[in-house]
Design a protein around this motif. Sequence first.
Motif, PDB file in Angstrom:
ATOM      1  N   LYS A   1      -8.507  -3.025   2.176  1.00 48.19           N
ATOM      2  CA  LYS A   1      -8.016  -2.918   3.563  1.00 48.19           C
ATOM      3  C   LYS A   1      -8.469  -4.117   4.393  1.00 48.19           C
ATOM      4  CE  LYS A   1      -7.637   2.067   3.801  1.00 48.19           C
ATOM      5  NZ  LYS A   1      -6.304   2.350   4.305  1.00 48.19           N
TER       6      LYS A   1
ATOM      7  N   ASP B   1      -0.926  -3.862   6.572  1.00 52.11           N
ATOM      8  CA  ASP B   1      -1.777  -2.908   5.847  1.00 52.11           C
ATOM      9  C   ASP B   1      -3.087  -3.531   5.380  1.00 52.11           C
ATOM     10  OD1 ASP B   1      -0.620  -4.474   3.958  1.00 52.11           O
ATOM     11  OD2 ASP B   1       0.448  -2.855   2.926  1.00 52.11           O
ATOM     12  N   TYR B   2      -3.375  -4.752   5.832  1.00 54.20           N
ATOM     13  CA  TYR B   2      -4.699  -5.332   5.564  1.00 54.20           C
ATOM     14  C   TYR B   2      -5.028  -6.367   6.640  1.00 54.20           C
ATOM     15  CZ  TYR B   2      -2.376  -9.569   3.995  1.00 54.20           C
ATOM     16  OH  TYR B   2      -1.600 -10.696   3.958  1.00 54.20           O
TER      17      TYR B   2
END
Length: 318
Positions: A149, A115-116
């Motif tokens: 992000k 997720d990043y």
Amino acid sequence: MEYTKLGRTGLEVSVAGLGCGGHSRLGKTRGASTAESIEVVEAALDLGINFIDTAPAYGTESIVGTALKGRRDKVVLSTKTQIVNSGSDFLGSDFKDPGTLRTDLEKSLKALQTDYVDVYHLHGVMPDQYPWCAEHLAPVLKDLQSEGKIRFTGITERFIHDPPHHMLIDALKDDHWDVIMTGFNLINPSARDVVFPQTRSRAVGTLLMFAVRRALSQPDALRSLMVDLVAEGLISAGEIDADNPLDFLLAESDANSVVEAAYRFCRHEPGVDIVLTGTGSVDHLVENVGSILKPALSENTHMRLRGLFGHINSVSGN
Ligand SMILES: NC(=O)c1ccc[n+]([C@@H]2O[C@H](COP(=O)([O-])OP(=O)(O)OC[C@H]3O[C@@H](n4cnc5c(N)ncnc54)[C@H](OP(=O)(O)O)[C@@H]3O)[C@@H](O)[C@H]2O)c1
């Protein structure tokens, strides 16, 4: 493995990074299976490599995502986004809508199963494309950074088309970039004069590509490049053995191969944080990491290389 700080990002990274693009794309270009490509990533982790560079354009993001399952947090992940619309001339000005950056990033996150992203680069920017990128894309990257992000912003040059680094010279006048990726090797060391002084003074993390490309790994490509350099008057025929142009490296230093000498040359250059090595072969990876961890070449060897190639900024060694 040895570790260092990636400039102002403060990230603790291995001095050797796994490149999942280049001519090998983890072996995909010669038809390696996904399992074989995953083995290369796993071998890199076993060797202590914690920096992995990929991109949608390489088709290796999902391989990296699968290989990192369960150990994402042990790795610094670098990926990229193209700046022009897909299918258009990558050197041209058919720029994508800046809003597309978000959907591109979402696709990368999905493929990478995370997720990043630690470092998110604009991929292969040309000098005349840079002003548009600085104005329209850098602000979107900053937004994505503040949303968590992406952790850090990056930009990579198109070394084959911009071997004198005109784009990075401009980009480093701005303060948009936490990390850059530049080409540098023993035949075109021009980043030493025009890129590294700026990255060092601004503590911009510096990734190095093209340490070994075709010219430094394939003897025929090396001979043909030397013929071109002689024809262009950049080196004189008497300075080099036409059949074995870089064999003096093996005679005058303790390097066992031109490839080894090429990696050692890059690794010890002040200003270089990570030397990327791209391969589809676990044996090559082990060998290359071994080379990157060896001591610098002798000062005499450096002087000879400087005399021969120190002024060259017009080729990439591709
Ligand atoms: N503009 C950009 O953003 C950009 C452009 C280019 C590259 N990159 C990144 O930088 C990374 C590194 O790229 P690079 O340009 O430096 O090239 P590279 O991908 O590291 O290519 C090295 C080439 O040399 C061969 N090789 C590697 N080790 C060898 C050895 N020990 N003996 C003989 N041959 C060997 C590899 O083939 P084998 O598979 O046979 O080992 C490969 O074809 C890429 O993977 C990519 O992540 C970014």
